[in-house]
Design an enzyme around this catalytic site. Structure first.
Site, PDB file in Angstrom:
ATOM      1  N   SER A  39       0.815  -1.148   0.074  1.00  0.00           N
ATOM      2  CA  SER A  39      -0.016  -0.078  -0.079  1.00  0.00           C
ATOM      3  C   SER A  39       0.886   1.129   0.118  1.00  0.00           C
ATOM      4  CB  SER A  39      -0.838  -0.036   1.165  1.00  0.00           C
ATOM      5  OG  SER A  39      -0.407   0.830   2.065  1.00  0.00           O
ATOM      6  N   LYS A  56      -4.606   6.653  -0.006  1.00  0.00           N
ATOM      7  CA  LYS A  56      -3.821   5.467   0.315  1.00  0.00           C
ATOM      8  C   LYS A  56      -4.488   4.329  -0.560  1.00  0.00           C
ATOM      9  CE  LYS A  56      -4.232   2.717   4.364  1.00  0.00           C
ATOM     10  NZ  LYS A  56      -4.638   2.504   5.818  1.00  0.00           N
ATOM     11  N   ASP A 150      -4.216   1.099  17.968  1.00  0.00           N
ATOM     12  CA  ASP A 150      -2.910   1.182  17.494  1.00  0.00           C
ATOM     13  C   ASP A 150      -2.423   2.775  17.622  1.00  0.00           C
ATOM     14  OD1 ASP A 150      -0.354   0.418  16.359  1.00  0.00           O
ATOM     15  OD2 ASP A 150      -1.140   0.181  14.279  1.00  0.00           O
TER      16      ASP A 150
END
Lengths: 547, 340
Positions: A39, A56, A150
């Site tokens: 990616s 993205k 995260d």
């Protein structure tokens, strides 16, 4: 910036975007990502607007799943609406790639800001602003039953006006949805147990102990732990213990509570700087890093902490952090020139790797055993992400590098060759892979050591620090080996022994499950063969005679 | 006035009733006095949030089953669900999300060990029409879609949707340009085709012709990579399910189907190739292949064997290798059959 403002003005009920849902020609200010990248993110200017957006682009052919993770991520990103959360304008597929169109945060991630301009950390007033904005986002997320899972400086983005947004919902999860995944329509489980997650996700250094030991499940408070680690990361320039390989850090975290003083102790090499922090900051971080998740404050409560009183605004950040900061593009170029990926991409690939670990059924205790770089044979069979081998991302590379250490450090090997620590390294023989890592890390600024050349002083200091930590590790390895052989080692080992026991138990259960599944699959295949042949036996015999 | 309300805690049933009243208000077209309306809508949002808190608990407290049961009973006693679904577009984003989670949760709530949501939906099955059509509305799709997926957990509801005219629309919804919505529709479609085995088998045997005609032409032969990939994976899941064995034997006896699968085998995408193989192997393993199938396989024998010779997946997989070996054996041993 423009993108930011416009987004704010959008009414929250409408998500119709003025963006084309197809890759009409866009002006990209950067080279496209290498074909090998899973990616990449780059800024683009869609036609008919003057807004710069970040896109993205994820290679779907590389993911083996049924895209459920992507479905969840894009859904989350389009349903969240908060000034401190990076949401998506839209997402669509372009051939084999998924494009997620987001506002472009021109200053990049805080991780990249820190590593380029603030290797020793930011000042406390700046940290306060960043953390407060992040907490706003967290409080909103948790209120929705969402865990980010995260939280780290690499996922906190800043725009040119100093506004801060939390990004990357790739491993985020809803406690509501997940709870139901396994359970059938019966309600019993959901009423008795709370909404908790059990899968391991995140980035090792930032993971809360209960996430690592996830068999009991964890909740929103896991994000608070990561938030505390992020605070330390902003203050010191890197997460605690990042000079140690991830598995060790995990073990340490589990075995004892660590706080500022521990951090200083383990921080090793670059601790000659004497940074003073206010009492309220230390207190705030201490609250977040409580071993007991229940004792950690909620995001909402943390917002009322005295540390966030008299907190400055985003213009303060713009002035004090962004002034003189090289642009994102500039930072890329410095990072070795051969990479066209954003720091987010590294997160992405790293994230994939963390996911892969989860999917392949490992847990991090296991890693502690198997991937601990003390056993160098284990470390060679891993995949190396080329983007992480370049100098700038040394800190990053190590984070996930339990398995990638040796092949990555070709550059740093060279730097080691000229260093006086070379002999010591050779003495350690097969552990040299690790030592090159450590010395690499000891000059935590990472990039600088390669770009600038080798600083002898720093190298010696680093190596001594490394030797100390190596001794410590050797001791640990000794105990581990002892445990494996079934010997009693010392008196400290009670808790560790229990841990090992748990690991073994869990492995056994996993193996059992695997066997069962295997058996079932075999049965199914057998059944299928019978079905196929059986379905035709009647007609088959009839036609057989004709043939 | 507000203090008065606070002094006496409302029961879950009270909250439901008040929500219902506000929904009825919200449903009416807005009158001249807009300011009051805003106030009421805000109150409605608050009530929905409170329903959610009762059902899911919050950071301080776990949900209480007694309260959940009360809430559920009151909710389905009258037409609150219909009101909520109809008013959803009028709510703001946060309230929509809360409402979706409330509806999702209610589908699993049992009162006297009965899923009363199922009974309610059976009597109000037309609500499914609203939910499914939500995929056509960019703003509502993800909310209605999530509700729909929860509702089709009830077998009777799934049967209704499968047998309805809406089933055909899924072939288009799956390919909507917005990835998040298309993926949501695909998830619902998959759920419909795999969750209730007997219902699905029944549906497929009755609707075999149009369903697979659409499936082949719109999904497997789509120009969209992700559609093809998801479709061939799902096809494998459907055909390999033992409850669908009758459908499977029928599917693997058609030369048109074989042609499509062989084209997918030739794709440059490894992932599609592998999923296609899992369907193709069924054609090859069929012990009573029709003559035209044999004819095609024999005609393409050398190409197929060459393809399988370097057909590998990244990680080792014994089962895959075994399947491949068997397929190769089958194809190598084929003799052209005369149509008798």
């Amino acid at each position: 910036m423009a993108a930011h403002e416009v987004q704010k003005q959008e009414p929250s009920t409408s998500r119709k975007s003025p963006f084309p849902l197809a890759p009409t020609p866009t002006k990209s200010s950067m080279r496209s990502a290498p074909a090998s990248a899973p990616s990449s993110t780059k800024p683009c200017v869609p036609p008919s607007t003057t807004r710069v957006v970040a896109i993205k682009s994820i290679d779907l052919d590389r993911s083996r799943s049924d895209f459920d993770a992507f479905r969840r991520e894009t859904k989350t990103m389009s349903l969240l609406s908060h000034p401190n959360i990076l949401s998506a304008h839209c997402s669509f597929t372009v051939d084999r790639r998924l494009w997620v169109v987001m506002p472009f945060m021109s200053a990049g991630s805080l991780q990249s800001i820190i590593s380029s301009s603030f290797p020793n950390g930011l000042s406390e007033p700046c940290i306060a602003v960043i953390l407060k904005e992040t907490l706003n986002a967290l409080s909103y997320l948790h209120d929705q039953g969402h865990l980010h899972r995260d939280i780290k400086a690499g996922n906190i983005l800043m725009d040119s006006d100093g506004s801060v947004k939390l990004a990357d919902f790739g491993v985020s999860a809803s406690v509501y949805e997940r709870n139901y995944l396994g359970t059938s329509s019966s309600l019993s489980s959901s009423t008795t147990s709370s909404y908790r997650l059990t899968d391991v996700a995140g980035t090792p250094y930032w993971m809360a102990p209960e996430v690592v030991h996830s068999h009991n499940g964890y909740g929103c408070k896991a994000d608070i732990w990561s938030f505390g680690i992020t605070a330390l990361e902003l203050a010191h320039g890197g997460p605690p213990l990042s000079n140690l390989p991830p598995s060790k850090s995990l073990l340490l975290k589990i075995t004892k509570r660590f706080n500022f003083s521990d951090y200083e102790k383990h921080g090793g090499a670059d601790k000659n700087k004497s940074k003073k922090f206010s009492k309220s900051f230390k207190d705030m971080v201490g609250l977040c890093l409580d071993q007991d998740p229940n004792k950690r404050p909620s995001a909402e409560k943390l917002l009322k902490h005295s540390f966030f009183k008299n907190c400055k605004g985003s213009d303060f950040l713009a002035k004090n952090v962004l002034g003189g900061l090289p642009s994102v593009e500039e930072r890329f170029r410095v990072l070795g020139g051969l990479k066209s990926e954003d720091d987010e991409d590294e997160d992405e690939s790293a994230r994939e790797r963390v996911k892969n670990r989860r999917i392949s059924g490992w847990n991090f205790d296991e890693d502690g055993l198997h991937l601990n770089p003390v056993f160098p044979t284990e470390s060679s069979d891993s995949v190396v992400d080329p983007t992480e081998s370049a100098s700038g991302s040394v800190v990053k590379m190590v984070r996930f590098g339990g398995e990638t250490i040796i092949p990555l450090s070709s550059e740093s090997h060279e730097s080691c060759l000229s260093s006086p620590g070379r002999v010591a390294e050779e003495e350690r023989g097969d552990e040299s892979g690790e030592s090159s890592l450590e010395s690499n890390l000891s000059s935590l600024a990472g990039a600088d050591s390669i770009a600038v050349g080798v600083d002898r002083e720093a190298m010696v200091g680093g190596l001594t620090a490394f030797m100390r930590s190596l001794d410590e590790q050797r001791q640990n390895v000794g105990t581990l080996i002892g445990l494996l052989r079934g010997e009693e080692v010392g008196e400290v080992m009670m808790s560790r022994e229990e841990q090992m026991g748990q690991v073994v138990d869990r492995l056994r259960v996993e193996l059992e499950n695997e066997r069962e599944r295997n058996f079932q699959l075999e049965m199914e295949l057998e059944f299928l063969r019978i079905q196929i042949s059986g379905a035709y036996t009647t007609t088959g015999s009839a036609t057989g005679s004709i043939d | 006035m507000k203090g008065l309300f606070k002094s006496k805690p409302r029961t879950p049933a009270d909250v439901v009733r008040q929500t219902r009243d506000l929904l009825i208000y919200a449903q009416r077209s807005p009158d001249s006095r807009e300011s009051k309306r805003e106030e009421k809508m805000a109150e409605l949002s608050k009530n929905i949030r409170e329903l959610k808190c009762i059902l899911y608990g919050n950071s301080e407290s776990e949900p209480v089953s007694e309260a959940c049961a009360q809430l559920t009973q009151e909710f389905f006693r009258e037409n609150t669900l219909r009101l909520l679904i109809m008013c959803l577009p009028k709510l703001n984003l946060e309230a929509r999300k809360d409402a979706t989670q409330v509806v999702a949760n209610l589908q699993r709530q049992q009162v006297h060990s009965k899923l009363i949501a199922s009974d309610y939906l059976e009597a109000n099955i037309d609500l499914m029409d609203v939910l499914i059509q939500g995929y056509g509305d960019t703003d509502m799709a993800l909310h209605y879609g999530a509700m729909l997926r929860e509702c089709i957990r009830h077998q009777s509801v799934a049967r209704y949707v499968l047998e309805s005219e809406h089933m055909k629309k899924f072939f288009d919804y799956i390919q909507l340009p917005n990835f998040d919505i298309a993926a949501d529709a695909a998830a619902t479609f998959k759920e419909l085709m795999t969750r209730h085995k007997s219902t699905v088998a029944d549906f497929l045997s009755k609707n075999y012709d149009w369903f697979f005609a659409e499936y082949n032409s719109k999904l497997l032969e789509s120009s969209n990579y992700i559609t093809r990939r998801q479709a061939v994976k799902l096809l494998g899941d459907i055909l390999l399910d033992r409850s669908n064995s009758a459908v499977m034997t029928r599917y693997v006896s058609s030369r048109d189907n074989l042609r499509i699968l062989m084209n997918l085998l030739r794709e440059s995408s490894k992932s599609i190739q592998i999923e296609a193989f899992h369907v193709f192997k069924l054609f090859a393993a069929n012990q009573n292949k029709p003559a035209d199938i044999v004819g095609i396989l024999v005609a393409n024998r050398s190409k197929l064997l060459r393809l399988f010779a370097d057909f590998k997946i990244d990680k080792e997989d014994e089962q895959f290798e075994a399947d491949k070996a068997q397929v190769v054996r089958e194809i190598a041993a084929l003799e052209p059959k005369e149509l008798s």
